[in-house]
Design a protein around this motif. Structure first.
Motif, short mmCIF file in Angstrom:
data_model
loop_
_atom_site.label_atom_id
_atom_site.label_comp_id
_atom_site.label_asym_id
_atom_site.label_seq_id
_atom_site.Cartn_x
_atom_site.Cartn_y
_atom_site.Cartn_z
N UNK A 1 -2.24 -4.62 -0.64
CA UNK A 1 -2.61 -4.11 -1.96
C UNK A 1 -2.18 -5.07 -3.06
N UNK A 2 -0.97 -5.64 -2.95
CA UNK A 2 -0.48 -6.58 -3.95
C UNK A 2 -1.34 -7.83 -3.99
N UNK B 1 -9.60 2.52 -4.28
CA UNK B 1 -9.10 3.45 -3.26
C UNK B 1 -7.89 2.87 -2.55
N UNK B 2 -7.95 1.58 -2.21
CA UNK B 2 -6.82 0.92 -1.57
C UNK B 2 -5.58 0.98 -2.46
N UNK B 3 -5.73 0.71 -3.74
CA UNK B 3 -4.59 0.67 -4.65
C UNK B 3 -4.01 2.07 -4.87
N UNK B 4 -4.87 3.06 -5.04
CA UNK B 4 -4.39 4.43 -5.25
C UNK B 4 -3.71 4.99 -4.00
N UNK B 5 -4.20 4.61 -2.82
CA UNK B 5 -3.57 5.07 -1.58
C UNK B 5 -2.24 4.38 -1.34
N UNK C 1 -14.00 -1.40 3.78
CA UNK C 1 -12.69 -1.21 4.41
C UNK C 1 -12.20 0.22 4.29
N UNK C 2 -13.02 1.13 3.78
CA UNK C 2 -12.57 2.51 3.56
C UNK C 2 -12.22 3.22 4.86
N UNK C 3 -13.06 3.05 5.90
CA UNK C 3 -12.78 3.70 7.17
C UNK C 3 -11.47 3.25 7.79
#
Length: 434
Positions: free
Chosen positions: A146-147, A194-198, A388-390
Motif C-alpha cells: 500500500x505504501x 480499495x487497497x488503501x482503505x483496506x 487486484x480486488x479478488x
C-alpha cells in the motif's frame, strides 16, 4: 506464454516449502502488474488461456504444493471442508455457466477473480498453520505494498503520467488525455482506493507512532489522488479507529492525534483536494447511474435466480437495458453472470468468514479491514473486471480467519520463532476453535 509458465513453475519449485511467500508473491504480481498489461508477460491477451500472470504463478504453486506438501495442503482443506466444498461448487457453477454462455472466455475472469484468489487464501492459511507469526508477515507485506502504491500514485500525480504500462492503459476507453486520476500500477483508481482503505486499519497494530503517521499520511494522499468519494468517506473512519486502537502509549497517541490533525489540515489546504472536491460537487451522473443500475437489476432479477449467461455478460445485459455504465456492483454483476443463488452463496461465505472471527484472537485492525473489503466491491465493478480486488479480498479474509485457525503441525516440531513488529501479541500456535 510457455516461457512465463516455465518461470512460474521454477519460482514455485524454489518456494516449495514456503507457502507464505507463495501467497505474498501471487498478491504482489497482481498488484504490480495490472490486468490490462498481463499480455506483455504471457503473450496471450485473448482466449481461454489469457490468464493474468499472477494466476499462472498461483496455479503453478498449487501444483507444486500438491506434489511436495500434500499433507499440509489437504490438512487445511479438511479443517475447513464445508467452506472449501462450497467454494468449489461456486467455481464449478461459474465456470460451466461462463463456458455455456454467450461469452465463453468469461471463464478466464472466473479463474482470475475467484479460483486464483481462493488459492491465495488456501496458501496463506497453510502458512499461518505453520506459525502464527506468518499473519504478521502478511500484514506487513500488505502495508508495504500500500505504501509503495501510494508513492507511485504521488509520482504519477506530479508527472501527470502513468510512468509504466502507459501504452496498455491507453487501451482503456476511459483513459483519455484529460484523465487526472491516478492508480499506481493497479487497473483503476478505485482499485487503489480499495487497497488503501483496506490497509489503513492494519496500521493500528504497529507500535511506532511515527510509522503510523507516515503510513496514514501516504494513504490519505493516495486516496485523494484516486478521487474516490467512497474512499474519502471510509478512510477518515479508519484513521479515527487507528488513533483509538493504536498499540502506541498514551503520550504517543496524543502526538499521533496531533500529527494526524496537522497533516489533514495541510492536505486539505493543498491542490490535492481539487479533483475530489469537483467530483463531490459534480459527480457527472455517477450516482444516478448506480441508482438506475440497481433499479434495472431489481426489475430483471427473476431472469437470473438460478441461471446466468456467464460472468462477463453483465456489461452486455446492462447495455441492452439502456444503461451507459456497468451495474457498478460486484454482487449485481455476479448475479446476472452466474445466477442469484450462486452469488449469494459466494458472498455469503465471505461474510461467514468475517463473522467467525468475532471474539477470536486476531491481529489488531484486521476485522475492520475485512468490513472494508466486503463493502467497497459493491460500489464499483471491482470483482467483475480484471483487477487486484479478488486477490486483495481473499488475502484479507485469510488474515481475518486466522484467528480461528487450528494448528495441524506435528507436536514434535519445535515452536517457530516469532517475527514481526514489536508489540504485536501473536501466538506461535493460533487458538484452537471448538
Amino acid at each position: 506464454m510457455g516461457i512465463w509458465i516455465l518461470l512460474c513453475l521454477g519460482g514455485a519449485l524454489l518456494l516449495h516449502d514456503r507457502p507464505l511467500w507463495m501467497a505474498c508473491g501471487g498478491f504482489g504480481l497482481w498488484v504490480f502488474i495490472p490486468g490490462v498489461a498481463g499480455v506483455l508477460f504471457t503473450g496471450r491477451g485473448e482466449g481461454l488461456l489469457a490468464l493474468h500472470p499472477a494466476t499462472w504463478f498461483i496455479l503453478a504453486c498449487f501444483v507444486v504444493l500438491l506434489i511436495r506438501r500434500p499433507v499440509e495442503l489437504m490438512g487445511e482443506f479438511a479443517a475447513r471442508w464445508p467452506l472449501y466444498l462450497t467454494l468449489v461448487l461456486v467455481i464449478l457453477t461459474a465456470s460451466i455457466m461462463s463456458l455455456m454462455g454467450s461469452q465463453p472466455p468469461g471463464v478466464v475472469l472466473v479463474t482470475d477473480q475467484i479460483t486464483g484468489p481462493i488459492m491465495l487464501f488456501w496458501f496463506a492459511s497453510v502458512a499461518i498453520r505453520r506459525a502464527g507469526s506468518a499473519r504478521v508477515v502478511l500484514r506487513n507485506v500488505v502495508l508495504a505494498v500500500a505504501a509503495v502504491q501510494s508513492l507511485i500514485a504521488i509520482a504519477q500525480f506530479v508527472l501527470k503520467s502513468t510512468i509504466v504500462f502507459s501504452g496498455r492503459y491507453h487501451t482503456n476507453y476511459w483513459f483519455t488525455d484529460s484523465w487526472n486520476r491516478w492508480m499506481g500500477t493497479t487497473d483503476h483508481p478505485l482499485v487503489l482506493s480499495m487497497l488503501l482503505c483496506a490497509s489503513a486499519p492494519l496500521v493500528a497494530g504497529l507500535r511506532r507512532a511515527s510509522l503510523q503517521v507516515g503510513l496514514l499520511g501516504l494513504m490519505a494522499i493516495g486516496v485523494l489522488i484516486t478521487q474516490s468519494r467512497t474512499a474519502a468517506l471510509i478512510l477518515p473512519v479508519t484513521v479515527v479507529y487507528v488513533i483509538f486502537r493504536s498499540r502506541a502509549g498514551a503520550g504517543a497517541k496524543v502526538l499521533l492525534t496531533t500529527a494526524v490533525v496537522a497533516g489533514a489540515a495541510g492536505i486539505l489546504a493543498s491542490p490535492l483536494v481539487t479533483g475530489l472536491a469537483d467530483r463531490l460537487t459534480n459527480d457527472s451522473g455517477s450516482t444516478d447511474a448506480r441508482t438506475r443500475a440497481a433499479l434495472f437489476f431489481l426489475d430483471s432479477i427473476n431472469q437470473f435466480i438460478v441461471y446466468g449467461d456467464g460472468i462477463t455478460t453483465s456489461f452486455k445485459v446492462a447495455a441492452l437495458g439502456g444503461l451507459k455504465t456497468s451495474l457498478e456492483s460486484s454482487i449485481l454483476m455476479y448475479a446476472i453472470g452466474i445466477g442469484v443463488i450462486a452469488t449469494l452463496i459466494y458472498f455469503g461465505a465471505q461474510v461467514a468468514l468475517v463473522l467467525s472471527a468475532l471474539g477470536s484472537d486476531r491481529l489488531r485492525g484486521v476485522l475492520v479491514s475485512g468490513l472494508v473489503v466486503l463493502i467497497m466491491p459493491q460500489t464499483f465493478s471491482s470483482l467483475g473486471t480484471e483487477s487486484a480486488c479478488g486477490p486483495l479480498l481473499w488475502l484479507m479474509l485469510a488474515l481475518i480467519a486466522s484467528g480461528r485457525l487450528p494448528s495441524v503441525r506435528q507436536r514434535s516440531r519445535p515452536a517457530p520463532q516469532l517475527v514481526g513488529v514489536p508489540g504485536d501479541q501473536v501466538s506461535a500456535r493460533p487458538r484452537i476453535s471448538s
